[in-house]
Motif scaffolding. Structure first.
Motif, PDB file in Angstrom:
ATOM      1  N   SER A   6       0.828  -1.188   0.000  1.00 43.52           N
ATOM      2  CA  SER A   6       0.000   0.000   0.000  1.00 43.52           C
ATOM      3  C   SER A   6       0.872   1.251   0.000  1.00 43.52           C
ATOM      4  O   SER A   6       1.848   1.337   0.722  1.00 43.52           O
ATOM      5  CB  SER A   6      -0.897   0.010   1.253  1.00 43.52           C
ATOM      6  OG  SER A   6      -1.599   1.212   1.317  1.00 43.52           O
ATOM      7  N   ILE A   8      -0.458   4.154   0.665  1.00 42.11           N
ATOM      8  CA  ILE A   8      -1.198   5.087   1.501  1.00 42.11           C
ATOM      9  C   ILE A   8      -0.648   5.034   2.921  1.00 42.11           C
ATOM     10  O   ILE A   8      -0.545   3.973   3.524  1.00 42.11           O
ATOM     11  CB  ILE A   8      -2.707   4.763   1.492  1.00 42.11           C
ATOM     12  CG1 ILE A   8      -3.247   4.913   0.073  1.00 42.11           C
ATOM     13  CG2 ILE A   8      -3.445   5.667   2.455  1.00 42.11           C
ATOM     14  CD1 ILE A   8      -4.685   4.510  -0.076  1.00 42.11           C
ATOM     15  N   ASP A   9      -0.292   6.183   3.435  1.00 38.70           N
ATOM     16  CA  ASP A   9       0.227   6.305   4.792  1.00 38.70           C
ATOM     17  C   ASP A   9      -0.941   6.621   5.718  1.00 38.70           C
ATOM     18  O   ASP A   9      -1.354   7.771   5.858  1.00 38.70           O
ATOM     19  CB  ASP A   9       1.282   7.410   4.841  1.00 38.70           C
ATOM     20  CG  ASP A   9       1.947   7.527   6.204  1.00 38.70           C
ATOM     21  OD1 ASP A   9       1.519   6.823   7.142  1.00 38.70           O
ATOM     22  OD2 ASP A   9       2.886   8.323   6.319  1.00 38.70           O
ATOM     23  N   THR A  10      -1.498   5.582   6.356  1.00 43.53           N
ATOM     24  CA  THR A  10      -2.674   5.772   7.213  1.00 43.53           C
ATOM     25  C   THR A  10      -2.352   6.639   8.422  1.00 43.53           C
ATOM     26  O   THR A  10      -3.223   7.360   8.909  1.00 43.53           O
ATOM     27  CB  THR A  10      -3.267   4.427   7.654  1.00 43.53           C
ATOM     28  OG1 THR A  10      -2.261   3.675   8.325  1.00 43.53           O
ATOM     29  CG2 THR A  10      -3.802   3.651   6.462  1.00 43.53           C
ATOM     30  N   ILE A  13      -2.787  10.182   7.367  1.00 43.04           N
ATOM     31  CA  ILE A  13      -4.209  10.521   7.241  1.00 43.04           C
ATOM     32  C   ILE A  13      -4.803  10.771   8.623  1.00 43.04           C
ATOM     33  O   ILE A  13      -5.555  11.718   8.830  1.00 43.04           O
ATOM     34  CB  ILE A  13      -4.973   9.415   6.483  1.00 43.04           C
ATOM     35  CG1 ILE A  13      -4.480   9.367   5.038  1.00 43.04           C
ATOM     36  CG2 ILE A  13      -6.475   9.657   6.535  1.00 43.04           C
ATOM     37  CD1 ILE A  13      -5.002   8.210   4.239  1.00 43.04           C
ATOM     38  N   ARG A  14      -4.439   9.928   9.604  1.00 41.03           N
ATOM     39  CA  ARG A  14      -4.932  10.128  10.970  1.00 41.03           C
ATOM     40  C   ARG A  14      -4.443  11.467  11.533  1.00 41.03           C
ATOM     41  O   ARG A  14      -5.191  12.174  12.212  1.00 41.03           O
ATOM     42  CB  ARG A  14      -4.476   8.975  11.861  1.00 41.03           C
ATOM     43  CG  ARG A  14      -5.271   7.720  11.646  1.00 41.03           C
ATOM     44  CD  ARG A  14      -5.000   6.698  12.739  1.00 41.03           C
ATOM     45  NE  ARG A  14      -5.772   5.497  12.493  1.00 41.03           N
ATOM     46  CZ  ARG A  14      -5.316   4.432  11.850  1.00 41.03           C
ATOM     47  NH1 ARG A  14      -4.079   4.392  11.414  1.00 41.03           N
ATOM     48  NH2 ARG A  14      -6.092   3.394  11.653  1.00 41.03           N
TER      49      ARG A  14
END
Length: 161
Positions: A6, A8-10, A13-14
């Motif tokens: 992935s 996407i760096d969750t 985002i948080r």
């Protein structure tokens, strides 16, 4: 996703969502190389809706016809309302309403004198009604949308001079 990994760096985002929660911002957008992340929150604004149901559909149906004519005339003249210094653009995508309920009078009409912060119209987005308020004092000289019609982000709604 690239080969099961992935991009996407969750955690990022948080963190961005936490910034929204801690501030008055409604959206944040960042771009790192080819990755673009936009985090937005919906601001809940409650609109007062009148309970009595008075059949006012013929009146509501007549209003957009009167409003549509100035829009067509402005486009024919080559006058771009987006460039007008008194334009009130839509801050979101949704359905725009001139009145708080089908049987109510429009919040403003051409010629209405408004103060900064006065309610101009409502935009419904995701079943939430959002007040659109006057960014400045002045007189409403043009209404550029039809009641109950979808509007896009940045689309001119009214002109206040």
């Amino acid at each position: 996703m690239l080969k099961g990994k992935s991009t996407i760096d969750t955690a990022m985002i948080r963190e961005l969502a936490q910034v929204l929660a801690d501030t008055d911002l409604t959206e944040i957008e960042i771009e790192i190389e080819s990755l673009k992340i936009r985090v937005a929150r919906q601001v809940t604004v409650h609109a007062t809706v009148a309970a009595p149901a008075i059949p006012a559909l013929p009146v509501a149906a007549a209003a957009p016809v009167a409003v549509a004519a100035p829009v067509a005339a402005a486009a024919a003249d080559g006058d771009d309302p987006r460039k007008h210094p008194g334009v009130v653009p839509s801050p979101m995508v949704g359905t725009a309403y001139r009145r708080p309920s089908p049987d109510a009078k429009p919040l403003v009409e051409v010629g209405t004198v408004v103060k900064e912060g006065d309610r101009l119209c409502l935009i419904e987005a995701m079943k939430t009604f959002n007040d659109i308020v006057a960014p400045r004092a002045g007189t409403v000289t043009r209404v550029l949308f039809e009641d109950g019609r979808p509007v896009e982000y940045g689309e001119p709604l009214m002109i206040i001079e």
